[in-house]
Write an enzyme that holds these catalytic residues in place. Structure first.
Site, PDB file in Angstrom:
ATOM      1  N   GLU A 243      16.380  30.392 -28.709  1.00 48.62           N
ATOM      2  CA  GLU A 243      17.471  30.309 -27.735  1.00 48.62           C
ATOM      3  C   GLU A 243      17.666  28.823 -27.462  1.00 48.62           C
ATOM      4  O   GLU A 243      16.850  28.184 -26.798  1.00 48.62           O
ATOM      5  CB  GLU A 243      17.108  31.059 -26.448  1.00 48.62           C
ATOM      6  CG  GLU A 243      16.891  32.546 -26.628  1.00 48.62           C
ATOM      7  CD  GLU A 243      18.185  33.357 -26.605  1.00 48.62           C
ATOM      8  OE1 GLU A 243      19.264  32.740 -26.500  1.00 48.62           O
ATOM      9  OE2 GLU A 243      18.095  34.600 -26.699  1.00 48.62           O
TER      10      GLU A 243
ATOM     11  N   HIS B  48      24.597  37.789 -33.155  1.00 46.10           N
ATOM     12  CA  HIS B  48      25.855  38.444 -32.801  1.00 46.10           C
ATOM     13  C   HIS B  48      26.909  38.240 -33.902  1.00 46.10           C
ATOM     14  O   HIS B  48      26.576  37.828 -35.008  1.00 46.10           O
ATOM     15  CB  HIS B  48      26.334  37.968 -31.429  1.00 46.10           C
ATOM     16  CG  HIS B  48      25.240  37.969 -30.410  1.00 46.10           C
ATOM     17  ND1 HIS B  48      24.720  39.129 -29.885  1.00 46.10           N
ATOM     18  CD2 HIS B  48      24.516  36.944 -29.870  1.00 46.10           C
ATOM     19  CE1 HIS B  48      23.737  38.826 -29.036  1.00 46.10           C
ATOM     20  NE2 HIS B  48      23.583  37.513 -29.015  1.00 46.10           N
TER      21      HIS B  48
ATOM     22  N   GLU C  45      28.846  32.550 -27.896  1.00 44.69           N
ATOM     23  CA  GLU C  45      27.549  32.430 -28.559  1.00 44.69           C
ATOM     24  C   GLU C  45      27.678  32.719 -30.048  1.00 44.69           C
ATOM     25  O   GLU C  45      27.052  32.051 -30.880  1.00 44.69           O
ATOM     26  CB  GLU C  45      26.545  33.380 -27.917  1.00 44.69           C
ATOM     27  CG  GLU C  45      25.160  33.318 -28.524  1.00 44.69           C
ATOM     28  CD  GLU C  45      24.205  34.333 -27.947  1.00 44.69           C
ATOM     29  OE1 GLU C  45      23.028  34.354 -28.368  1.00 44.69           O
ATOM     30  OE2 GLU C  45      24.625  35.131 -27.074  1.00 44.69           O
TER      31      GLU C  45
ATOM     32  N   HIS D 270      20.269  31.761 -31.453  1.00 40.84           N
ATOM     33  CA  HIS D 270      20.907  32.283 -30.249  1.00 40.84           C
ATOM     34  C   HIS D 270      21.111  31.175 -29.226  1.00 40.84           C
ATOM     35  O   HIS D 270      20.582  30.074 -29.348  1.00 40.84           O
ATOM     36  CB  HIS D 270      20.047  33.383 -29.618  1.00 40.84           C
ATOM     37  CG  HIS D 270      20.002  34.649 -30.402  1.00 40.84           C
ATOM     38  ND1 HIS D 270      20.861  35.705 -30.166  1.00 40.84           N
ATOM     39  CD2 HIS D 270      19.196  35.035 -31.438  1.00 40.84           C
ATOM     40  CE1 HIS D 270      20.590  36.682 -31.023  1.00 40.84           C
ATOM     41  NE2 HIS D 270      19.587  36.305 -31.803  1.00 40.84           N
TER      42      HIS D 270
END
Length: 326
Positions: free
Chosen positions: A289, A114, A151, A207
């Site tokens: 993640e 992101h 995030e 992430h």
């Protein structure tokens, strides 16, 4: 002004004046220490002995294929949420110029998931791009903790820490974005292209998840076999699998974060064919993640600068192990 945070330690209390008994005991310490050193030498003690790492963690490190990873005790952190500078803080070891260490000639691409500015550019990130199997949004805003730690901020900070550690090993490190370029993106297809054009020896996308409270733990996402449109992962599935196994094992050992209890059946691994960043990659690549930002226990870790340094260390060790494999 004193400051307690991820890069500072709290002031230590002043030690009381030593009395006669303390002095007498201190005189015995050198002898005891010498005995301990002799014992260690005879016993063959080392960093992997009991007390340094949980046996279950050592078992996970030795694994060469995706299987259940055993959880170590959870790591504690300072819960500060403080970020590093461009080169990261709290590096371990002596810095080594890129290209002059044991990873000389190796190229690693780090993809911080992101972008902090994505939420201000909905039109740009919502346009679709071709990911081989179908079309998907250019990017998303990502998730955040209940207290608003995003995030995107987490992944960029972790990327800086990881870059510093890999550069210390001599690797050439490229980031897909560094927080000082375009205010949004790049799109998922461009993120894959950056790794491909760099001819990366390894690439990793960082992430943190946004699942329901009570769901916690990390998982590594491996590319599935895809051969459709612009996507062809058949040549990278094997080495990406190897990279993911090594990263998962080292991450578990360094952070104590357990494998996901809500995805992957407790193995710590998930295989997907719907992610453009993996589908379009022509170099070994995985996603990680690191935890669930919506779970209070995981959020306390993810917002800790000290814990993020452990996470960077674990990921770095996994990548180094992959790049130095025989």
């Amino acid at each position: 002004m004193s400051y307690v945070g991820p890069d500072f330690d709290p002031p230590q209390p002043r030690r009381p004046r030593r009395g006669p008994l303390t002095v007498a005991l201190a005189a015995l310490v050198p002898g005891a220490l010498l005995g301990w050193v002799v014992y260690e030498a005879l016993d063959g003690g080392g960093p992997d002995r009991a007390g340094s790492a949980a046996p279950a963690s050592r078992t996970a490190r030795a694994s060469s294929s995706p299987s259940a990873l055993s959880a170590s005790p959870s790591a504690s952190g300072d819960h500060s949420g403080g970020d590093t500078g461009a080169d990261g803080k709290r590096p371990t070891g002596t810095p080594t110029a890129a290209g002059s260490g044991p990873l000389k000639g190796k190229v690693v691409v780090i993809d911080p998931g992101h972008n902090p500015g994505n939420f201000q550019h909905a039109a740009e990130i919502n346009r679709t791009v071709d990911i081989g199997t179908n079309r998907k949004e250019c990017d998303t805003t990502g998730t955040s903790t209940n207290d608003g730690y995003t995030e995107a901020r987490f992944t960029l900070d972790l990327a800086h820490r990881l870059r510093t550690l890999l550069q210390q090993q001599g690797a050439t490190v490229k980031l897909t974005h560094d927080g000082d370029g375009p205010a949004w993106g790049p799109c998922v297809d461009e993120r894959a292209r950056i790794g491909n054009e760099a001819h990366a020896d390894a690439a990793i996308s960082l992430h943190a998840d946004g699942s329901a409270p009570g769901n916690r733990g990390f998982h590594v996402i491996l590319p599935g076999s895809v051969h459709a449109g612009a996507a062809d992962t058949r040549g990278i599935v094997g080495p990406s699998h190897d990279l993911g196994v090594r990263v998962a094992g080292k991450f578990l050992r360094e952070t104590g974060e357990p494998p996901s209890n809500y995805l992957g059946g407790g193995t710590g691994y998930v295989t997907r064919t719907d992610l453009g960043g993996l589908n379009l990659s022509t170099v070994p690549k995985v996603f990680i993640e690191c935890g669930n930002m919506r779970d209070t226990k995981d959020a306390a870790l993810l917002t800790s600068g000290a814990w993020r340094q452990k996470a960077a260390q674990g990921i770095s060790e996994g990548i180094v192990s992959f790049l130095r494999r025989s």
